[in-house]
Motif scaffolding. Structure first.
Motif, PDB file in Angstrom:
ATOM      1  N   LYS A   1       9.264  14.781 -15.792  1.00  0.00           N
ATOM      2  CA  LYS A   1       8.803  13.925 -16.881  1.00  0.00           C
ATOM      3  C   LYS A   1       9.460  14.334 -18.184  1.00  0.00           C
ATOM      4  N   GLU A   2       9.954  13.343 -18.912  1.00  0.00           N
ATOM      5  CA  GLU A   2      10.557  13.618 -20.213  1.00  0.00           C
ATOM      6  C   GLU A   2       9.442  13.795 -21.236  1.00  0.00           C
ATOM      7  N   GLU A   3       9.337  15.004 -21.781  1.00  0.00           N
ATOM      8  CA  GLU A   3       8.306  15.336 -22.758  1.00  0.00           C
ATOM      9  C   GLU A   3       8.748  14.996 -24.178  1.00  0.00           C
TER      10      GLU A   3
ATOM     11  N   CYS B   1       9.896  23.817 -17.994  1.00  0.00           N
ATOM     12  CA  CYS B   1      10.505  22.820 -18.867  1.00  0.00           C
ATOM     13  C   CYS B   1      11.966  23.205 -19.063  1.00  0.00           C
TER      14      CYS B   1
ATOM     15  N   TYR C   1      12.611  18.088 -20.453  1.00  0.00           N
ATOM     16  CA  TYR C   1      11.976  17.592 -19.233  1.00  0.00           C
ATOM     17  C   TYR C   1      11.067  18.665 -18.640  1.00  0.00           C
ATOM     18  N   ARG C   2       9.916  18.231 -18.171  1.00  0.00           N
ATOM     19  CA  ARG C   2       8.980  19.112 -17.472  1.00  0.00           C
ATOM     20  C   ARG C   2       9.097  18.797 -15.980  1.00  0.00           C
TER      21      ARG C   2
ATOM     22  N   THR D   1       5.931  25.081 -12.212  1.00  0.00           N
ATOM     23  CA  THR D   1       6.289  24.152 -13.278  1.00  0.00           C
ATOM     24  C   THR D   1       7.165  24.860 -14.297  1.00  0.00           C
TER      25      THR D   1
END
Length: 168
Positions: free
Chosen positions: A131-133, A158, A138-139, A156
């Motif tokens: 996911k683009e934070e 980033c 990205y995460r 997880t």
């Protein structure tokens, strides 16, 4: 004559004592064997559970490192669907596509499942997300579950895409 009559009674009393000792010792022996069998079964199940959890951790870590390494060298990351991501590397290079398929993470360009190599572990990928934070940040999240133990393991991190890569 008296001695002849005493001998059989002495034998009978000795054989009765031996039978009594056997009657007492047998249940104790069976009880000890039962405890031994229980201990062996318990240790075997414990070993299998430990092995399954270790395999869960190893599979998630290996696959996660592969995805993160690929993402770090990518020029762009695009989501194609739920649990389906395309990572582009340069203009002429083929894109790598990671997708979640029936509890396995699959590297699509070769249709190779990256997880599930060891069936004794019963590893199922339950969540995969990139996911683009923020711009270029990205995460990446990867969660797996052991079907043997029910334990869940998540990794997880980033990452930033290279600035020159994002401009293309």
């Amino acid at each position: 004559m008296k001695r002849w009559r005493e001998a059989p009674s002495r034998q009978m009393s000795e054989s009765g004592a031996m039978l009594m000792e056997f009657a007492v010792a047998l249940p104790i022996f069976v009880l000890l064997l039962t405890f031994l069998a229980f201990a062996l079964i318990w240790s075997w199940r414990s070993y299998q559970r430990t092995l399954a959890d270790a395999e869960l951790h190893q599979e998630i870590q290996v696959v996660f490192a592969r995805v993160v390494e690929s993402a770090l060298s990518a020029d762009s990351i695009r989501q194609r669907g739920q649990g389906d991501y395309e990572l582009r590397h340069g203009m002429g290079a083929a894109a790598e596509r990671y997708r979640l398929d029936d509890g396995q993470l699959v590297l699509s360009h070769g249709q190779f499942p990256l997880t599930g190599a060891f069936t004794g572990a019963g590893v199922r990928i339950s969540h995969f997300e990139i996911k683009e934070e923020a711009p270029r940040l990205y995460r990446i999240v990867l969660t797996g579950e052991s079907l043997v133990t029910g334990h869940i393991y998540t990794q997880t991190t980033c990452i930033y895409l290279r600035e020159d890569a994002h401009a293309q």
